[in-house]
Design an enzyme around this catalytic site. Structure first.
Site, short mmCIF file in Angstrom:
data_model
loop_
_atom_site.label_atom_id
_atom_site.label_comp_id
_atom_site.label_asym_id
_atom_site.label_seq_id
_atom_site.Cartn_x
_atom_site.Cartn_y
_atom_site.Cartn_z
N SER A 1 -7.33 -11.66 -1.07
CA SER A 1 -8.75 -11.73 -0.82
C SER A 1 -9.51 -10.65 -1.58
O SER A 1 -8.95 -9.69 -2.07
CB SER A 1 -9.03 -11.60 0.67
N LYS A 2 -10.78 -10.90 -1.66
CA LYS A 2 -11.65 -9.97 -2.36
C LYS A 2 -11.50 -8.56 -1.80
O LYS A 2 -11.54 -7.58 -2.51
CB LYS A 2 -13.10 -10.40 -2.18
N ARG A 3 -11.34 -8.52 -0.50
CA ARG A 3 -11.33 -7.23 0.19
C ARG A 3 -10.11 -6.38 -0.16
O ARG A 3 -10.13 -5.17 0.05
CB ARG A 3 -11.39 -7.45 1.70
#
Length: 514
Positions: free
Chosen positions: A264-266
């Site tokens: 994920s982006k995170r």
RNA sequence: GCCCCGUUCGUCUAGAGGUUAGGACCCAAGAUUUUCAUUCUUGUAACAGGGGUUCGAUUCCCCUACGGGGUACCA
């Protein structure tokens, strides 16, 4: 007549596009190009609360860098414009109203707070609340209120949403191009919000309406959409578009290397590798995340690597240009299970491309990196340096770290090795090499090597004793490319300087030994 | 909780009833090399488990386990 192939990549600009998104875009692109169809980029910016400055621009730049530019997009235009959903707001309202008129949708006046309370109550009874055909009769909507009450609320300007009215208890069955038959019962589907109280559509409405209006033939998207596909099918049916429905293909997800959850982006760069194609500066925090481009990946290598995460041609070939990929890509060869992302293979791809990419493509990258180091070198010398190093580096920028000696004289030497190889003949030999090389007319590998070999023969020294010393003199290291080629590259004068300087250092440090 | 999807070497994967289960990355060994790298050769290493169906199952079906996804007025 067969329907023209039109596919879309529909990211929402709520943050930088990450590699999973790039791969989805890539597969869409490959599929479109194979069938001579259109690849459309649609910006799904219907969530105004999650808008991120610069995210849309990031999408354009990323796709451009990867070489997968859309045929139609907000930037490129096209005959189905606008391609930004926020600019299509009135269209969705119109279609939502149509569903109200035909009785396929209804108004709901429950506030988010009220729904939250209901949810909590259900949870207290260890049940999951969903707004559906079984619960809607207990809630505040145009199916439970009298027409008069509804009219009053609407006229009073109260907040409302429009929800899809799912009816029936039968199964929705559809054929996924990757997964085959998928079946789900309508009781599992909730009466999803179609139009939010701010007048914006939700993903589901906007997506279906736009795919229909833009004549999308194949929806190729991430697996996270698989569970809502039956809902989308209900929507197509509600509109009476079941004959124009696109085909669906749901791609496996890119997972974290641990396999625990989707990439994920995170994740940022906590994982030790970039998750974004380009580096990204968070407009809020100012935090900078690494990008594949900035890390030194060649876009062709990056794309090739990404293409093979979740798809393979069924042959043993692994190196493919984008164009080759468009010829052989098929959805039925897409793997079903998620792929744990492993950057090691990606690095290997970059090494492969580094060695085969033609000079004219590498040169600009090298020049950009050279200027960062404020070193000066002619183009052809720079390329020569690259050729000397390219088989021992993974990224072009490493030319300037691992191959630093090609640009500046060494400041340090590898003393551990030197101490082992140094003997009473060393200085004499180095001096002799220096002197004999100095008078060479034809400064080329063959001559240098011959002169060198004559000397060690003459002095009856082992090649393994003197070579590391000479190498240190020239490079400050004990390993590296062919020493005579390095010498030719550096030129007679520079080689002379470095050897003299090295001899001086030896004399200074090891006077006792010589 | 419920629903959906999935499960072949550590990783990416080939395989679509009968294969010594193949390739690539990684790792290791050897050859080549002044060295390192490249290149070449070799090696380690997998069908989640249990039931069926079948003469025969990695392959088809069921169950279990495990993993992922979804379950918002987010996409």
């Amino acid at each position: 007549m067969k329907k023209r192939v039109r596919v879309r990549f529909a990211p929402s600009p709520t943050g930088p596009l990450h590699i999973g998104g790039v791969r989805t875009a890539l597969y869409n692109y490959l599929f479109a190009k194979q069938y001579d169809g259109d690849f459309i980029l649609r910006i799904e910016d219907t969530d105004q609360t999650r808008f991120v400055e610069g995210a849309e621009q990031f999408i354009y730049e990323s796709l451009k860098w990867c070489g997968i530019e859309p045929d139609e997009s907000p930037l490129h235009g096209g005959s189905y414009a606008p391609y930004r959903q926020s600019e299509r707001k009135p269209i969705y309202k119109e279609y939502a109203d149509q569903l109200i008129r035909t009785g396929k949708a209804y108004y709901a006046f429950d506030t988010p707070e009220e729904l939250e309370t209901v949810r909590k109550n259900w949870e207290a009874q260890r049940k999951m609340f969903i707004y559906n055909q079984e619960t809607r009769s207990m809630l505040k909507n145009s199916l439970t209120l009298t027409p008069d009450e509804v009219k009053k609320k609407l006229q009073a300007g109260l907040d409302y949403v429009i929800r899809l009215k799912i009816e029936g208890k039968d199964d929705i069955v559809f054929h996924d191009l990757i997964r085959g038959e998928v079946r789900i019962n309508k009781l599992q589907i909730d009466d999803k919000v179609l139009l939010k109280s701010d007048g914006m559509p939700t993903y589901h409405l906007a997506n279906v309406v736009d795919d229909y209006l833009m004549r999308i033939s194949h929806v190729i998207r991430g697996e996270e959409w698989l569970p809502s596909t039956p809902l989308h099918i209900c929507l197509y049916e509600a509109f009476g578009w079941e004959n124009e429905m696109p085909a669906f293909a749901h791609l496996p997800l890119l997972l974290k290397p641990s396999g625990k959850g989707k990439l994920s982006k995170r994740d940022g760069d906590q994982l030790g590798f970039p998750v974004f194609p380009l580096s990204w500066k968070d407009p809020q925090t100012g935090e900078i995340s690494r990008g594949y481009r900035e890390d030194g990946f060649l876009p062709e290598a990056f794309i090739n690597f990404l293409a093979l995460q979740g798809w393979n041609p069924g042959t043993e070939q692994e190196i493919f240009s984008l164009e080759e990929l468009t010829k052989i890509f098929t959805l039925d060869k897409v793997h079903k299970a998620g792929a744990k992302f492993d950057i090691k293979k990606g690095i290997w791809f970059n090494e492969q491309y580094l060695r085969k990419t033609p000079h004219e493509k590498i040169l600009p990258l090298l020049k950009a990196e050279l200027s960062l180091n404020s070193w000066n070198l002619e183009d052809n010398k720079l390329l020569q340096a690259f050729d000397l190093m390219k088989e021992r580096i993974s990224f072009h920028k490493e030319l300037f770290t691992k191959g630093k000696f090609l640009f500046v004289a060494p400041e340090n030497y590898d003393w551990t090795t030197i101490k082992k190889k140094l003997n009473d003949k060393s200085i004499t030999l180095l001096t002799k090499i220096h002197d004999n090389w100095s008078v060479i007319e034809k400064w080329e590998v063959f001559t240098l090597e011959n002169v060198f070999k004559e000397i060690i023969e003459q002095y009856n020294e082992k090649i393994g004793n003197i070579m590391p010393l000479l190498r240190n003199a020239l490079t400050g290291e004990s390993v590296g490319p062919n020493l005579f080629e390095i010498s030719v590259f550096l030129g007679k004068l520079e080689v002379s300087k470095r050897i003299i300087s090295f001899i001086e250092t030896l004399k200074h440090n090891f006077a006792y030994k010589i």
